[in-house]
Enzyme design. Structure first.
Site, PDB file in Angstrom:
ATOM      1  CB  SER A   1      -0.891   0.001   1.246  1.00 27.57           C
ATOM      2  OG  SER A   1      -1.525   1.254   1.429  1.00 27.57           O
TER       3      SER A   1
ATOM      4  CE1 TYR B   1      -4.300  -2.049   4.660  1.00 28.58           C
ATOM      5  CE2 TYR B   1      -3.626   0.197   4.164  1.00 28.58           C
ATOM      6  CZ  TYR B   1      -4.015  -1.061   3.741  1.00 28.58           C
ATOM      7  OH  TYR B   1      -4.119  -1.327   2.397  1.00 28.58           O
TER       8      TYR B   1
END
Length: 357
Positions: A142, A167
């Site tokens: 990501s 995350y």
């Protein structure tokens, strides 16, 4: 090739499975279909791929009734025995791991979900790839891994040791874990840092979906950081094209890499990391304006402070993708938003008779 794609009830996984099925690969899709967001959207994605969702049972493959070369299995990445059984039965040539607990803000509320799916689940994928001699593991990382980095554009050649959400930390961990398997066991692995993916069948928890829904209901939209956000919004078809090219070109190892000057995005091992982004950052207020123009609605905007874990700007350096695969995402924001809104209106009007859900 025989390819396993995890997360095929999800946004990117659904589109990637369609693309690889259409080009003739034997595709197995896997998902646990959790309730992080409306599971009906996930089931409808599967139905669109020809899966009879009434016949889905845990651990039992379901054949698509529209594609002979596609099957789906409901399975949890934390189910080590179930995964091993699947890998043993299918003998995959390649694996694309897109299944993960997504979302930056949710990681502040339920951190354990990220450890279970993104760390334990990813370890199980690595182990299965290792023991069943998979030829290439590509996996979703990501743009969130860039964290506190401010040098633009964000480059895979830069250090990414300052994530600001769990995350992001879990995705950075995936890259590190993959490197150890590439180094120790010769498993070719490629990490893909996606930049703000949007498009038809998109996630209901993401900005484009939330903005469109609120505008159609006449409700105000939440505009974080008082609109001073910049995002490298990337259309889902462009993401899929990048992933497909990467699948077909597993890393060989960089012969010029040296421990005296260790490049952070390659290795002597068959390990590589790429950005997949539009390479064209857009101001959040311009993004909202494109939605307003498509809908013919002016949004009422609630200007709010930046959320914990959010970064103010993203902008992808995709030179490696261009150099190694001759590819650069190019879909414009206007094209992408128009396609999403057309899908949204069709999906909710046709399916439920209105735009509420």
């Amino acid at each position: 090739m025989k390819i396993l794609i995890t997360g095929t009830a999800g946004f990117i996984g659904y589109h990637l499975a369609n693309r690889l099925t259409q080009r003739g690969d034997q595709v197995t899709g896997l998902d646990i279909i959790n309730d992080y967001y409306d599971p009906q959207v996930k089931y409808d994605r599967l139905k669109s791929a020809g899966i009879n969702t009434d016949t889905i049972a845990y651990g039992k493959p379901v054949k698509s009734n529209t594609h002979d070369n596609y099957q789906f299995i409901k399975l949890d990445l934390t189910d080590r025995e179930g995964l091993d059984k699947l890998f043993k039965a299918e003998q995959f040539d390649a694996v694309v791991n897109l299944a993960a607990q997504a979302g930056v803000r949710y990681s502040l509320i339920n951190p354990q979900a990220y450890i279970d799916s993104n760390i334990i689940g990813f370890t199980n994928i690595l182990e299965c790839c290792r023991h069943h001699k998979v030829g290439h593991l590509a996996y979703a990382s990501s743009s969130s891994v860039y964290g506190l980095n401010e040098k633009m554009p964000l480059s895979t050649a830069d250090n990414v040791d300052h994530p600001i959400s769990l995350y992001a930390a879990s995705k950075k961990s995936n890259e590190l874990m993959a490197h150890t398997y590439s180094h120790l066991f010769g498993l070719p692995t490629t990490g893909l840092r996606f930049f703000t993916v949007y498009g038809p069948w998109g996630r209901p928890d993401m900005a484009l979906f939330l903005f469109t829904e609120a505008m159609l209901k006449g409700e105000p939209i939440k505009v974080f950081n008082h609109g001073n956000m910049v995002r490298d919004f990337t259309y889902v078809d462009d993401i899929v094209e990048g992933v497909v090219r990467v699948i077909d070109g597993p890393p060989q190892g960089n012969p010029e890499w040296t421990g005296a000057n260790p490049l952070p995005d390659s290795s002597v091992a068959p390990w590589k990391v790429y950005n997949i982004g539009n390479n064209n950052p857009v101001k959040l207020l311009d993004f909202i304006k494109a939605i307003e123009d498509k809908l013919g609605i002016t949004a009422e905007k609630n200007m709010m402070d930046i959320q914990p874990g959010d970064v103010p700007a993203t902008y992808a350096d995709v030179q490696d993708l261009i150099d190694n695969f001759g590819y650069k995402p190019e879909t414009s924001i206007r094209e992408g938003i128009d396609a999403f809104v057309d899908w949204y209106l069709d999906y909710y009007d046709v399916k439920r008779g209105n735009t509420s859900h």
